[in-house]
Design a protein around this motif. Structure first.
Motif, PDB file in Angstrom:
ATOM      1  N   GLY A 237      22.538 170.117   2.023  1.00  0.00           N
ATOM      2  CA  GLY A 237      21.465 169.398   1.313  1.00  0.00           C
ATOM      3  C   GLY A 237      21.937 168.782   0.020  1.00  0.00           C
ATOM      4  N   LYS A 238      23.064 169.289  -0.503  1.00  0.00           N
ATOM      5  CA  LYS A 238      23.599 168.733  -1.751  1.00  0.00           C
ATOM      6  C   LYS A 238      23.854 167.241  -1.543  1.00  0.00           C
ATOM      7  CE  LYS A 238      27.553 170.253  -3.336  1.00  0.00           C
ATOM      8  NZ  LYS A 238      28.677 171.172  -3.501  1.00  0.00           N
ATOM      9  N   GLY A 239      23.325 166.401  -2.444  1.00  0.00           N
ATOM     10  CA  GLY A 239      23.587 164.968  -2.338  1.00  0.00           C
ATOM     11  C   GLY A 239      22.549 164.224  -1.513  1.00  0.00           C
ATOM     12  N   LEU A 240      21.668 164.938  -0.821  1.00  0.00           N
ATOM     13  CA  LEU A 240      20.611 164.255  -0.065  1.00  0.00           C
ATOM     14  C   LEU A 240      19.407 164.058  -0.978  1.00  0.00           C
ATOM     15  CD1 LEU A 240      20.576 166.125   3.383  1.00  0.00           C
ATOM     16  CD2 LEU A 240      21.577 163.899   2.856  1.00  0.00           C
ATOM     17  N   SER A 241      18.570 163.060  -0.662  1.00  0.00           N
ATOM     18  CA  SER A 241      17.357 162.898  -1.470  1.00  0.00           C
ATOM     19  C   SER A 241      16.356 163.982  -1.040  1.00  0.00           C
ATOM     20  CB  SER A 241      16.779 161.509  -1.250  1.00  0.00           C
ATOM     21  OG  SER A 241      16.526 161.346   0.127  1.00  0.00           O
ATOM     22  N   GLY A 242      15.412 164.290  -1.907  1.00  0.00           N
ATOM     23  CA  GLY A 242      14.492 165.392  -1.607  1.00  0.00           C
ATOM     24  C   GLY A 242      15.172 166.693  -1.978  1.00  0.00           C
ATOM     25  N   ASP A 243      14.499 167.835  -1.740  1.00  0.00           N
ATOM     26  CA  ASP A 243      15.189 169.073  -2.111  1.00  0.00           C
ATOM     27  C   ASP A 243      15.351 169.984  -0.906  1.00  0.00           C
ATOM     28  OD1 ASP A 243      12.581 169.582  -1.880  1.00  0.00           O
ATOM     29  OD2 ASP A 243      12.253 170.276  -3.952  1.00  0.00           O
ATOM     30  N   ILE A 244      15.882 169.407   0.153  1.00  0.00           N
ATOM     31  CA  ILE A 244      16.105 170.181   1.369  1.00  0.00           C
ATOM     32  C   ILE A 244      17.241 171.186   1.167  1.00  0.00           C
ATOM     33  CG2 ILE A 244      17.559 168.328   2.309  1.00  0.00           C
ATOM     34  CD1 ILE A 244      15.339 170.289   4.622  1.00  0.00           C
ATOM     35  N   THR A 245      17.002 172.405   1.615  1.00  0.00           N
ATOM     36  CA  THR A 245      18.042 173.439   1.567  1.00  0.00           C
ATOM     37  C   THR A 245      18.390 173.831   2.993  1.00  0.00           C
ATOM     38  OG1 THR A 245      16.382 175.166   1.615  1.00  0.00           O
ATOM     39  CG2 THR A 245      17.098 174.421  -0.579  1.00  0.00           C
ATOM     40  N   PHE A 246      19.400 174.679   3.128  1.00  0.00           N
ATOM     41  CA  PHE A 246      19.755 175.138   4.467  1.00  0.00           C
ATOM     42  C   PHE A 246      18.603 175.944   5.075  1.00  0.00           C
ATOM     43  CE2 PHE A 246      22.042 178.255   7.266  1.00  0.00           C
ATOM     44  CZ  PHE A 246      22.169 177.359   8.323  1.00  0.00           C
ATOM     45  N   ALA A 247      17.989 176.794   4.249  1.00  0.00           N
ATOM     46  CA  ALA A 247      16.858 177.586   4.749  1.00  0.00           C
ATOM     47  C   ALA A 247      15.725 176.662   5.208  1.00  0.00           C
ATOM     48  CB  ALA A 247      16.367 178.539   3.662  1.00  0.00           C
ATOM     49  N   GLY A 248      15.488 175.590   4.436  1.00  0.00           N
ATOM     50  CA  GLY A 248      14.448 174.624   4.800  1.00  0.00           C
ATOM     51  C   GLY A 248      14.778 173.945   6.121  1.00  0.00           C
ATOM     52  N   LEU A 249      16.041 173.594   6.296  1.00  0.00           N
ATOM     53  CA  LEU A 249      16.465 172.967   7.554  1.00  0.00           C
ATOM     54  C   LEU A 249      16.220 173.927   8.724  1.00  0.00           C
ATOM     55  CD1 LEU A 249      17.974 170.580   8.998  1.00  0.00           C
ATOM     56  CD2 LEU A 249      20.045 171.952   8.741  1.00  0.00           C
ATOM     57  N   LEU A 250      16.587 175.202   8.521  1.00  0.00           N
ATOM     58  CA  LEU A 250      16.387 176.193   9.592  1.00  0.00           C
ATOM     59  C   LEU A 250      14.915 176.288   9.986  1.00  0.00           C
ATOM     60  CD1 LEU A 250      18.761 179.124   8.581  1.00  0.00           C
ATOM     61  CD2 LEU A 250      18.880 177.758  10.660  1.00  0.00           C
ATOM     62  N   ARG A 251      14.037 176.233   8.986  1.00  0.00           N
ATOM     63  CA  ARG A 251      12.595 176.295   9.281  1.00  0.00           C
ATOM     64  C   ARG A 251      12.196 175.167  10.214  1.00  0.00           C
ATOM     65  NH1 ARG A 251      11.332 177.657   3.751  1.00  0.00           N
ATOM     66  NH2 ARG A 251      10.886 179.888   3.713  1.00  0.00           N
ATOM     67  N   GLU A 252      12.759 173.972   9.970  1.00  0.00           N
ATOM     68  CA  GLU A 252      12.431 172.816  10.814  1.00  0.00           C
ATOM     69  C   GLU A 252      13.026 172.971  12.216  1.00  0.00           C
ATOM     70  OE1 GLU A 252      10.277 170.444   9.909  1.00  0.00           O
ATOM     71  OE2 GLU A 252      10.073 171.759   8.158  1.00  0.00           O
TER      72      GLU A 252
END
Ligand code: 5AD
Ligand code: SF4
Length: 472
Positions: A237-252
């Motif tokens: 998520g580093k460098g992407l817009s928004g504040d997506i984290t790895f945990a957030g990605l896993l939720r999706e």
């Protein structure tokens, strides 16, 4: 974001490559045959699926046996020196073959090709190699093959970086029911012993939506397990817009219907968040396994390695994970023989091994990689000393995995059936959520399905079990 123009261009090159393979087919009286030989990690395995996708789309037949191929591609690894030596061994054999069969084409790619000394060596001493490319321009594979077939001289095309992400080219998966999915590329950690940041470049995360789309497509195509891949998934998520984290990605990813299992690799202990532990603990799909490389247990060595955690903080993290998920399987990587490492330092590593009691640990002898800070140190370890220390570490690892690997005996677990057993054709081999394997009576039609299995007996690294047909 994916570079769509580049994608289109590469599809055009695949069409040109088809013409080339048609010509070859009429010359040989059969389709040309390609073998892709893969060294190294899961990332390379995934890259090879991309290479396979392109050559099969272009009309090559695929083989595992390089001795019967018209085109041989080595996807190389350079994390330790023995991987490099292996490649040179293979090239020796190929040189003799190419003398007999001049139409043989040889291509090299992957991490080892990003090293300047390797390229110098190949261009000087391995002139019979037709094509060399690296990790940053792998998406140009179709174009590079066209150039190779249209040229008589050696083609070397190595980039030191790329900002482009091109991920929608054809892919030929090794397994129909499971797949790796790149979520990020490169590494910014610069652990002092490690060559990866130099050969894989800076960290780049893929857009979450593109990852989700890819997984949805895979699921529609029969995949039930994905392995999210990155050198350090916890900094996703580093460098992407928004504040997506790895945990957030896993939720999706968890929400994707039809997907049954989620794995990921690799987690750096310094970045593992409480949020990730929470998401794992409450997930129905994330497997009960975490690979958490320790590398060393001594604070002095960890500091020199630039790992940015201490023995104490690592152990605290493991405790937190175990409190949230008491049954979780934990595996690790350990390096023995780092410059300046003493018996007392190795004792600290062994202490961590015993305290965590890993399910499994990959133990490596330190390998000096040119260009890394650790390679410049003058106190490189003595070979015999390292061997002794390595044996001590290995026996601690074995003691713990013996304890852990019997722990599930008697329980019923879900196994994803991966293959017919190699030793006994009346048995199949399945993988548990914990990443351990179970062999049980069954036939090939079970491959790709998840079945409940009672674990009857632990045998080293696997179980013998029986399918539970009706639990009532
Ligand atoms: N020597 C030995 N092992 C290494 N690894 C990475 N670099 C080296 C090296 N120079 C190991 C680490 C890493 C794993 C993939 O390879 O343990 O986690
Ligand atoms: Fe190498 Fe460290 Fe990056 Fe892992 S986190 S790839 S060991 S530099």
């Amino acid at each position: 974001m994916e570079n769509k123009e580049e994608l289109q261009l590469q599809f055009e090159y695949i069409e040109r490559l088809k013409k080339i393979t048609e010509n070859l087919a009429s010359k040989y009286g059969r389709k040309p045959i390609c073998a892709i030989v893969t060294f190294g990690c899961q990332m390379n395995a995934r890259d090879s699926e991309k290479l396979n996708g392109i050559v099969s789309e272009a009309g090559f037949d695929l083989t595992e046996d390089e001795s019967g191929a018209d085109l041989v591609i080595y996807n190389t690894c350079t994390v330790r020196d023995n991987a490099n030596q292996k490649l040179y061994g293979h090239l020796g054999t190929l040189k003799a073959r190419k003398k007999k069969i001049p139409t043989l084409r040889i291509a090299l790619c992957g991490c080892m090709m990003q090293e300047q000394s390797v390229i110098e060596n190949i261009s000087k001493n391995y002139k019979f190699v037709d094509l060399v490319f690296g990790t940053h321009n792998i998406y140009k594979f179709a174009e590079l093959l066209v150039r190779m077939y249209e040229s008589d001289s050696q083609i070397i095309d190595i980039w030191d970086k790329t900002d482009d992400i091109v991920e929608s080219l054809p892919v030929l998966r090794k397994y129909p029911y499971k797949s790796g999915v790149n979520i990020m590329f490169g590494c910014d950690n610069f652990c002092s012993y490690c060559i990866v940041p130099y050969v894989r470049g800076r960290e780049r995360s893929r857009e979450p939506l593109e990852i989700i789309r890819e997984i949805e497509k895979l699921v529609a195509d029969g995949v039930i397990e994905v392995m999210l891949l990155g050198q350090n998934v916890n900094s996703y998520g580093k460098g992407l817009s928004g504040d997506i984290t790895f945990a957030g990605l896993l939720r999706e990813v968890e929400k994707i219907e039809g997907l049954k299992r989620i794995r990921f690799m690799t987690s750096h202990p310094k970045d593992l968040s409480d949020e990730l532990i929470e998401v794992m603990a409450s997930s129905e799909k994330i497997c009960r396994h975490i690979h958490l490389p320790l590398q060393a247990g001594s604070d002095r060595i960890l500091k020199d390695m630039n790992r940015r955690y201490t023995k104490e903080s690592y152990l605290k993290l493991v405790d937190k994970i175990k409190v949230a998920m008491p049954d979780i399987a934990i595996t690790t990587d350990i390096i023995v023989g780092y410059p300046g490492e003493t018996v007392a330092d190795v004792d600290e590593t062994i202490d961590v091994i015993r305290k965590v009691c890993y399910d499994n640990a990959f133990t490596f002898i330190y390998s000096k990689r040119t260009g890394t800070p650790a390679a410049a140190r003058e106190d490189q370890a003595d070979e015999n000393f390292v061997k002794e220390q390595f044996d001590r570490v290995l026996s601690a690892v074995r003691e713990c995995s013996a304890i852990k690997n019997g722990a599930l005996t008697g329980s019923v677990q879900e196994a994803l059936v991966e293959s017919v057993s190699e030793q006994d054709p009346t048995m199949v081999t399945g993988r548990l959520s914990y990443n351990s394997m179970v062999h049980f009576k069954g036939s090939a039609d079970l491959i790709g399905s998840i079945v409940p299995v009672r674990l009857i007996q632990a045998k080293g690294f696997y179980y013998i079990g029986e399918e539970v047909k009706d639990e009532h």
